[in-house]
Design a protein around this motif. Structure first.
Motif, PDB file in Angstrom:
ATOM      1  N   MET A   1      63.743  -0.909 167.365  1.00  0.00           N
ATOM      2  CA  MET A   1      64.756  -1.530 166.507  1.00  0.00           C
ATOM      3  C   MET A   1      64.710  -0.907 165.105  1.00  0.00           C
ATOM      4  SD  MET A   1      67.140  -3.805 165.963  1.00  0.00           S
ATOM      5  CE  MET A   1      67.037  -4.946 167.350  1.00  0.00           C
ATOM      6  N   ASN A   2      65.852  -0.475 164.639  1.00  0.00           N
ATOM      7  CA  ASN A   2      65.978   0.063 163.286  1.00  0.00           C
ATOM      8  C   ASN A   2      66.247  -1.103 162.333  1.00  0.00           C
ATOM      9  OD1 ASN A   2      66.587   1.448 160.939  1.00  0.00           O
ATOM     10  ND2 ASN A   2      67.895   2.964 161.941  1.00  0.00           N
ATOM     11  N   TYR A   3      65.158  -1.762 161.891  1.00  0.00           N
ATOM     12  CA  TYR A   3      65.295  -2.973 161.071  1.00  0.00           C
ATOM     13  C   TYR A   3      66.028  -2.700 159.762  1.00  0.00           C
ATOM     14  CZ  TYR A   3      62.035  -5.464 164.119  1.00  0.00           C
ATOM     15  OH  TYR A   3      61.452  -6.073 165.194  1.00  0.00           O
ATOM     16  N   ALA A   4      65.742  -1.570 159.155  1.00  0.00           N
ATOM     17  CA  ALA A   4      66.307  -1.285 157.835  1.00  0.00           C
ATOM     18  C   ALA A   4      67.826  -1.259 157.858  1.00  0.00           C
ATOM     19  CB  ALA A   4      65.758   0.045 157.309  1.00  0.00           C
ATOM     20  N   ILE A   5      68.397  -0.617 158.870  1.00  0.00           N
ATOM     21  CA  ILE A   5      69.854  -0.528 158.900  1.00  0.00           C
ATOM     22  C   ILE A   5      70.490  -1.870 159.252  1.00  0.00           C
ATOM     23  CG2 ILE A   5      70.205   0.140 161.331  1.00  0.00           C
ATOM     24  CD1 ILE A   5      72.208   2.255 160.202  1.00  0.00           C
ATOM     25  N   ALA A  71      72.030  -6.908 167.693  1.00  0.00           N
ATOM     26  CA  ALA A  71      71.229  -7.663 166.726  1.00  0.00           C
ATOM     27  C   ALA A  71      71.987  -7.865 165.416  1.00  0.00           C
ATOM     28  CB  ALA A  71      69.908  -6.954 166.464  1.00  0.00           C
ATOM     29  N   ALA A  72      72.621  -6.801 164.905  1.00  0.00           N
ATOM     30  CA  ALA A  72      73.368  -6.909 163.647  1.00  0.00           C
ATOM     31  C   ALA A  72      74.529  -7.870 163.787  1.00  0.00           C
ATOM     32  CB  ALA A  72      73.867  -5.527 163.226  1.00  0.00           C
ATOM     33  N   THR A  73      75.196  -7.829 164.932  1.00  0.00           N
ATOM     34  CA  THR A  73      76.329  -8.727 165.158  1.00  0.00           C
ATOM     35  C   THR A  73      75.881 -10.188 165.180  1.00  0.00           C
ATOM     36  OG1 THR A  73      77.533  -7.036 166.396  1.00  0.00           O
ATOM     37  CG2 THR A  73      78.182  -9.321 166.749  1.00  0.00           C
ATOM     38  N   ALA A  74      74.890 -10.505 166.016  1.00  0.00           N
ATOM     39  CA  ALA A  74      74.426 -11.886 166.139  1.00  0.00           C
ATOM     40  C   ALA A  74      73.867 -12.405 164.813  1.00  0.00           C
ATOM     41  CB  ALA A  74      73.364 -11.982 167.237  1.00  0.00           C
ATOM     42  N   ALA A 397      75.915 -14.858 183.471  1.00  0.00           N
ATOM     43  CA  ALA A 397      75.326 -15.393 182.246  1.00  0.00           C
ATOM     44  C   ALA A 397      76.134 -16.574 181.728  1.00  0.00           C
ATOM     45  CB  ALA A 397      75.252 -14.290 181.184  1.00  0.00           C
ATOM     46  N   TYR A 398      77.454 -16.478 181.838  1.00  0.00           N
ATOM     47  CA  TYR A 398      78.342 -17.566 181.397  1.00  0.00           C
ATOM     48  C   TYR A 398      78.043 -18.847 182.171  1.00  0.00           C
ATOM     49  CZ  TYR A 398      82.726 -20.063 180.485  1.00  0.00           C
ATOM     50  OH  TYR A 398      83.660 -21.017 180.136  1.00  0.00           O
ATOM     51  N   ILE A 399      77.953 -18.737 183.496  1.00  0.00           N
ATOM     52  CA  ILE A 399      77.685 -19.913 184.332  1.00  0.00           C
ATOM     53  C   ILE A 399      76.322 -20.508 184.004  1.00  0.00           C
ATOM     54  CG2 ILE A 399      77.281 -20.690 186.701  1.00  0.00           C
ATOM     55  CD1 ILE A 399      79.372 -18.595 187.582  1.00  0.00           C
ATOM     56  N   PHE A 400      75.318 -19.655 183.804  1.00  0.00           N
ATOM     57  CA  PHE A 400      73.976 -20.131 183.481  1.00  0.00           C
ATOM     58  C   PHE A 400      73.975 -20.900 182.161  1.00  0.00           C
ATOM     59  CE2 PHE A 400      69.991 -19.481 181.168  1.00  0.00           C
ATOM     60  CZ  PHE A 400      69.078 -20.058 182.052  1.00  0.00           C
ATOM     61  N   PRO A 467      75.157 -10.503 172.771  1.00  0.00           N
ATOM     62  CA  PRO A 467      74.446 -10.387 171.486  1.00  0.00           C
ATOM     63  C   PRO A 467      73.509 -11.557 171.214  1.00  0.00           C
ATOM     64  CG  PRO A 467      76.713  -9.715 171.208  1.00  0.00           C
ATOM     65  CD  PRO A 467      76.609 -10.288 172.588  1.00  0.00           C
ATOM     66  N   MET A 468      73.921 -12.768 171.610  1.00  0.00           N
ATOM     67  CA  MET A 468      73.056 -13.930 171.371  1.00  0.00           C
ATOM     68  C   MET A 468      71.856 -13.919 172.306  1.00  0.00           C
ATOM     69  SD  MET A 468      74.299 -15.490 168.807  1.00  0.00           S
ATOM     70  CE  MET A 468      73.297 -16.978 168.872  1.00  0.00           C
ATOM     71  N   LEU A 469      72.039 -13.494 173.543  1.00  0.00           N
ATOM     72  CA  LEU A 469      70.922 -13.452 174.490  1.00  0.00           C
ATOM     73  C   LEU A 469      69.925 -12.363 174.134  1.00  0.00           C
ATOM     74  CD1 LEU A 469      72.653 -14.026 177.961  1.00  0.00           C
ATOM     75  CD2 LEU A 469      71.522 -15.699 176.483  1.00  0.00           C
ATOM     76  N   VAL A 470      70.423 -11.255 173.580  1.00  0.00           N
ATOM     77  CA  VAL A 470      69.540 -10.152 173.195  1.00  0.00           C
ATOM     78  C   VAL A 470      68.511 -10.604 172.159  1.00  0.00           C
ATOM     79  CG1 VAL A 470      69.501  -7.974 171.890  1.00  0.00           C
ATOM     80  CG2 VAL A 470      71.068  -8.254 173.801  1.00  0.00           C
ATOM     81  N   LEU A 471      68.866 -11.569 171.323  1.00  0.00           N
ATOM     82  CA  LEU A 471      67.938 -12.070 170.301  1.00  0.00           C
ATOM     83  C   LEU A 471      66.667 -12.645 170.916  1.00  0.00           C
ATOM     84  CD1 LEU A 471      70.345 -13.880 167.786  1.00  0.00           C
ATOM     85  CD2 LEU A 471      69.393 -11.574 167.633  1.00  0.00           C
ATOM     86  N   PHE A 472      66.732 -13.056 172.176  1.00  0.00           N
ATOM     87  CA  PHE A 472      65.576 -13.669 172.824  1.00  0.00           C
ATOM     88  C   PHE A 472      64.747 -12.666 173.636  1.00  0.00           C
ATOM     89  CE2 PHE A 472      68.746 -17.005 172.261  1.00  0.00           C
ATOM     90  CZ  PHE A 472      67.989 -18.009 171.657  1.00  0.00           C
ATOM     91  N   LEU A 473      65.137 -11.396 173.617  1.00  0.00           N
ATOM     92  CA  LEU A 473      64.395 -10.376 174.363  1.00  0.00           C
ATOM     93  C   LEU A 473      63.371  -9.703 173.454  1.00  0.00           C
ATOM     94  CD1 LEU A 473      67.279  -8.620 176.358  1.00  0.00           C
ATOM     95  CD2 LEU A 473      65.658 -10.347 177.187  1.00  0.00           C
ATOM     96  N   PRO A 474      62.083  -9.766 173.786  1.00  0.00           N
ATOM     97  CA  PRO A 474      61.059  -9.116 172.957  1.00  0.00           C
ATOM     98  C   PRO A 474      61.278  -7.619 172.792  1.00  0.00           C
ATOM     99  CG  PRO A 474      60.046 -10.637 174.523  1.00  0.00           C
ATOM    100  CD  PRO A 474      61.494 -10.528 174.896  1.00  0.00           C
ATOM    101  N   ASP A 475      61.794  -6.965 173.843  1.00  0.00           N
ATOM    102  CA  ASP A 475      62.008  -5.510 173.775  1.00  0.00           C
ATOM    103  C   ASP A 475      63.000  -5.125 172.683  1.00  0.00           C
ATOM    104  OD1 ASP A 475      60.256  -5.110 175.780  1.00  0.00           O
ATOM    105  OD2 ASP A 475      61.745  -4.739 177.347  1.00  0.00           O
ATOM    106  N   ALA A 476      63.921  -6.036 172.366  1.00  0.00           N
ATOM    107  CA  ALA A 476      64.949  -5.715 171.373  1.00  0.00           C
ATOM    108  C   ALA A 476      64.355  -5.569 169.972  1.00  0.00           C
ATOM    109  CB  ALA A 476      66.029  -6.796 171.377  1.00  0.00           C
TER     110      ALA A 476
END
Length: 480
Positions: A1-5, A71-74, A397-400, A467-476
């Protein structure tokens, strides 16, 4: 992840929000709401200062990929919502921070669900900020950023893909910034045209602005306690037409500007969108005819509510919760269908349903004739496997999320129809549901926990879930 940008982008977003907060401050000045004006100026100063501090961060690399885009979007939408909720709390209009966050997220995501039992007593500055958040969020805050700033380095189309509604995003012209400018140019022009029609119908300037903001963003925050029930038939028809127009894929308007009329008219999604609207209006008009004095009145209310629900605007011209069961069932189905991809509307999107239907047809053909090659085509073009796979994953994902949210909000003890439609109304960015969250009711009775669940649903629905689900992924969040 490029945190700075990512932080740098958040800084730009906060600086833009600080500037946009000056509009309700000016409104408060015009109406001599001095305390409210002070709150908006203070919030604008805080937002601008934080944004300036973050945008001074210099990233080593200006290249960012889908993980940074997601990440930037969420984080951008969460950040602007937190900052946008500050005026509600400081003015005392919504003292509960969770309620203020709910109202603000509902505004920026163009949902239109409210916790306020009455809105006519609110200061004019607050009313304008509520509706203005619809207009800001309608086309997308990052698309707005891309239209203003000549960001260099990286594939900036990743930002548009992460934020724009629909299964795929195409650049209208080679440069992303030019595409963003074209989109906002069309968006602004349509808003101004609607504003002129509203003024021609006798609506005052302030109410016309609020209506245009809410319609353009397909948001639905009312500034009257009865929404649009008290306005003239002319105003209701104008709003109906423009709600439907803002639910059309903006690529079609771009083609019309280029005078490529045949290509614009050949869009399967746009044709299906209008066909669904006509069919729903016809069914509901016949079903509610006995409730109104004339056929024209029944047609007007049916068209208004169909346009409002399928575009996920959420305005109401009457209490449709009192309609027959068939009409309400049609409206609930339209909640899930939603508008076109590439519009300001929410929902699953017409294009996804077309893709699912075509994919189903392909599978049935191959079940009968295993050796037959049956490619899926949209608008005469071959749809690649990646688009079909992404559509299927989105639906899963929507149904879940829908099922999980439905169970969680049910802990508050409301009836099943209320809970089901509250999740449908927030995840699809519509606004009103049925029963306790109907068009003449609000979401204020839910607990803070349930409201947080619905806040997540509104953000997930507006940002197409991933984008919201990606926030919960450690790899991101791992550095590279």
């Amino acid at each position: 992840m490029n945190y700075a940008i990512v932080f740098r982008l958040l800084g730009y977003i906060l600086m833009i929000e600080g500037t946009l907060l000056l509009l309700p401050a000016v409104t408060s000045l015009i109406y001599a709401e001095w305390a409210v004006m002070g709150v908006f100026l203070l919030t604008a100063a805080i937002s601008g200062a934080l944004g300036f501090a973050l945008q001074t961060i210099k990233p080593r690399s200006k290249v960012f990929y889908m993980r940074e885009g997601f990440a930037a979007t969420a984080l951008s939408w969460i950040t602007i919502s937190i900052m946008g909720a500050v005026p509600f709390v400081l003015t005392g209009c919504i003292p509960n921070p969770v309620d203020a966050m709910f109202e603000t997220v509902s505004g920026f995501t163009t949902t239109g669900a409210s916790i306020l039992p009455a809105v006519e007593g609110l200061p004019n500055g607050i009313l304008l900020w509520r509706s203005f958040t619809h207009w800001i969020g309608g086309m997308g805050v990052l698309v707005f950023l891309l239209s203003l700033l000549p960001l260099t380095g990286g594939s900036h189309v990743n930002l548009m893909k992460a934020e724009s509604p629909g299964p795929q995003v195409d650049k209208l012209v080679p440069k992303v910034q030019s595409t963003a400018k074209i989109l906002y140019g069309i968006y602004f022009a349509l808003t101004v045209v609607e504003l002129c029609f509203l003024l021609a119908g006798g609506m005052n300037v302030f109410d016309s602005l609020l209506t245009a903001f809410g319609t353009a963003g397909t948001g639905g925050f009312g500034f009257k306690n009865d929404s649009f029930a008290g306005f003239s038939p002319y105003i209701q028809w104008v709003v109906t037409v423009f709600m439907i127009l803002f639910g059309v894929n903006f690529n079609a308007y771009f083609l019309l500007l280029l005078r490529r009329f045949r290509r614009a008219a050949s869009s399967e999604e746009v044709r299906a969108y209008f066909a669904i609207i006509l069919a729903a209006v016809a069914v509901i008009t016949v079903n509610i005819r006995s409730l109104y004095g004339t056929f024209g009145e029944a047609l007007r209310h049916a068209a208004f509510q169909v346009g409002s629900i399928i575009t996920t605007t959420g305005f109401s011209s009457c209490d449709f919760d009192l309609w027959p069961t068939l009409s309400k069932e049609v409206l609930v189905l339209l909640m899930f269908v939603g508008a076109c991809a590439g519009s300001t509307g929410g929902g699953i999107k017409v294009s996804r349903f077309l893709l699912l239907g075509k994919t189903l047809g392909k599978e049935l053909k191959q079940a009968l004739h295993p050796q037959v090659v049956a490619p899926v085509r949209m608008d005469g073009k071959l749809v690649n496997h990646e688009t079909i796979r992404t559509t299927n994953v989105f639906l899963a994902a929507y149904i879940f999320i829908f099922a999980a949210s439905f169970m969680l909000v049910s802990l508050d003890g409301f009836d099943m129809v209320t809970n089901f439609t509250s999740v449908a109304a927030t995840l699809n960015n519509i606004g009103p549901g049925l029963n306790q969250v109907g068009p003449m009711m609000n979401f204020g009775a839910y607990s803070n926990f349930a409201k947080l669940v619905l806040i997540f649903d509104m953000l997930a629905g507006r940002l197409e879930i991933f984008p919201m689900l990606v926030l919960f992924l450690p790899d991101a969040w791992r550095r590279f």
